[in-house]
Design a protein around this motif. Structure first.
Motif, PDB file in Angstrom:
ATOM      1  N   THR A 147     -24.633  -5.043  -8.535  1.00 44.26           N
ATOM      2  CA  THR A 147     -25.864  -4.615  -7.870  1.00 44.26           C
ATOM      3  C   THR A 147     -26.936  -5.700  -7.959  1.00 44.26           C
ATOM      4  O   THR A 147     -27.632  -5.982  -6.974  1.00 44.26           O
ATOM      5  CB  THR A 147     -26.382  -3.302  -8.472  1.00 44.26           C
ATOM      6  N   GLY A 148     -27.083  -6.292  -9.131  1.00 43.63           N
ATOM      7  CA  GLY A 148     -28.083  -7.353  -9.270  1.00 43.63           C
ATOM      8  C   GLY A 148     -27.815  -8.508  -8.329  1.00 43.63           C
ATOM      9  O   GLY A 148     -28.740  -9.048  -7.695  1.00 43.63           O
ATOM     10  N   ILE A 149     -26.557  -8.891  -8.197  1.00 44.81           N
ATOM     11  CA  ILE A 149     -26.193 -10.020  -7.332  1.00 44.81           C
ATOM     12  C   ILE A 149     -26.355  -9.646  -5.861  1.00 44.81           C
ATOM     13  O   ILE A 149     -26.903 -10.418  -5.060  1.00 44.81           O
ATOM     14  CB  ILE A 149     -24.753 -10.467  -7.638  1.00 44.81           C
ATOM     15  N   LEU A 150     -25.885  -8.456  -5.480  1.00 44.65           N
ATOM     16  CA  LEU A 150     -25.997  -8.037  -4.086  1.00 44.65           C
ATOM     17  C   LEU A 150     -27.455  -7.902  -3.649  1.00 44.65           C
ATOM     18  O   LEU A 150     -27.818  -8.340  -2.547  1.00 44.65           O
ATOM     19  CB  LEU A 150     -25.264  -6.710  -3.876  1.00 44.65           C
ATOM     20  N   MET A 151     -28.285  -7.304  -4.484  1.00 43.19           N
ATOM     21  CA  MET A 151     -29.690  -7.138  -4.113  1.00 43.19           C
ATOM     22  C   MET A 151     -30.411  -8.483  -4.060  1.00 43.19           C
ATOM     23  O   MET A 151     -31.256  -8.713  -3.198  1.00 43.19           O
ATOM     24  CB  MET A 151     -30.388  -6.184  -5.085  1.00 43.19           C
TER      25      MET A 151
END
Length: 375
Positions: free
Chosen positions: A343-347
């Motif tokens: 999630t951190g990378i995608l966002m």
């Protein structure tokens, strides 16, 4: 006037993962949490149930599997940057059926998952104690998911928080975000309990508490709180090493020092943090049927977590439908720990305008039918 490139509202494992990745890109980032940062993630069992959670094709399945695969490298990365070991345990997970109806449901899940991953094993009742000696054979069958591991959720939350700070993020604890500052349909900052701070981009990642901030935007976020009561038991004698998860939702997660985390009740629409006798009794009865050794344990602690659940059971990840620069990331329900790395990378990529990521997150965007849901 204090100004940042990006403000993240919510200091849980999702918010801090996003802040960490943005700060590592060289952006100036602020994180606001109404309480102690990471506290909301402390209640989680820490299961990485990327296969356990899915019984049929789902837009989230591929992302969940990819996120689970990130944990060995993430463990090393966070240990190097923060000195915190997230206690990744690789004993796998046993999912059990209690009745013939449960068995049929579990068998359907086995066929779905085993077609994609032949490592998944079907276990007849007498085979269950061979995989986990502390378990009873008094089940209707089980599946063994050897790749669904676990971490210590509080340690993961602390590690993401500390890593974000080391990367340059400013963390404001016990600082409530009161309202969004919007000018001409564009976010410009956040009014907080310590004053107004400004940013060109804001992400709301406050879990079940995300909805109230959107009230002034004439939009109802389709996410509700789901209260979950939990307890832990300490054992003196033999203790299981594998996570045990029942079809009815009861789970037991072994931790250090023979501590067994047991959860969780499910009460939709509730922010109540009281632990009830009825809830704990229900968990103890269900858990001890799976693991009789629990009856010899000592109750160590009880607590409540509040999970954010979207109406269609998919996380909300993307932009506000009509406020430029405002992003929303919530609704991970009981998969926040599992999905936190990706999630951190995608966002981060989404916020930076990566077209491929925008397309990947289309099923989780606030558009189309999702806008018609009411929380």
């Amino acid at each position: 006037m204090k100004t940042y490139d990006h403000i993240v509202i919510g200091g849980g494992v999702i918010g801090c993962s996003i802040a960490y990745r943005l700060a590592k890109e060289g952006l100036s980032v602020a994180v606001f949490d109404a309480g102690k940062a990471g506290q909301a993630s402390m209640a989680a069992g820490g299961m990485l149930g990327a296969q356990n959670e899915f019984e049929q094709d789902n837009p989230l399945l591929g992302i969940a599997l990819e996120s689970r695969a990130m944990f060995p490298q993430l463990r090393d990365e966070l240990l190097s940057e923060t000195g915190i070991d997230i206690d990744l345990r690789t004993a796998g997970l046993i999912k059990t059926a209690a009745t013939e109806q449960d068995r049929d449901e579990l068998h359907r899940q086995y066929h779905f998952l085993s077609e994609k991953d032949p490592s998944i094993q079907w276990l007849e009742p007498e085979e269950v104690p061979e995989i986990e000696p502390c378990m009873t054979s008094q089940t209707a069958g089980a599946i063994f998911l050897e790749k669904d591991h676990q971490v210590k959720a509080p340690l993961l939350a602390q590690a993401f928080l500390k890593a974000a700070m080391h990367a340059g993020a400013h963390v404001y604890e016990e600082t409530k975000a009161l309202r969004l500052l919007i000018q001409q349909n564009r976010i410009v900052g956040v009014d907080t309990s310590i004053g107004s701070l400004y940013a060109t981009q804001v992400t709301i990642a406050a879990g079940a508490w995300s909805s109230h901030l959107l009230a002034d935007t004439d939009f109802s976020l389709p996410v509700i709180p789901v209260k979950g009561e939990c307890l832990s038991i300490r054992l003196a004698g033999p203790a299981p090493v594998k996570t045990v998860f029942a079809v009815d939702g009861c789970y037991i997660v072994p931790k250090r020092n023979k501590e067994m985390l047991i959860g969780a009740t499910s009460i939709p629409g509730s922010f109540d943090t009281s632990v009830t006798a009825h809830g704990i009794l229900s968990l103890l009865q269900r858990a001890s049927r799976l693991l009789p050794v629990l009856s010899d344990g000592v109750i160590h602690r009880t607590w409540v977590g509040v999970r954010p659940q979207a109406a269609d059971h998919l996380p909300v990840m993307g932009s506000h439908p009509f406020i430029d620069g405002l992003h929303i990331c919530t609704g991970h329900y009981r998969n926040g720990i599992l999905l936190s790395p990706i999630t951190g990378i995608l966002m981060k990529d989404y916020i930076n305008g990566c077209q491929k990521t925008h397309e990947l997150l289309t099923p989780f965007a606030l558009s189309g039918a999702r806008l018609s849901y009411q929380a």
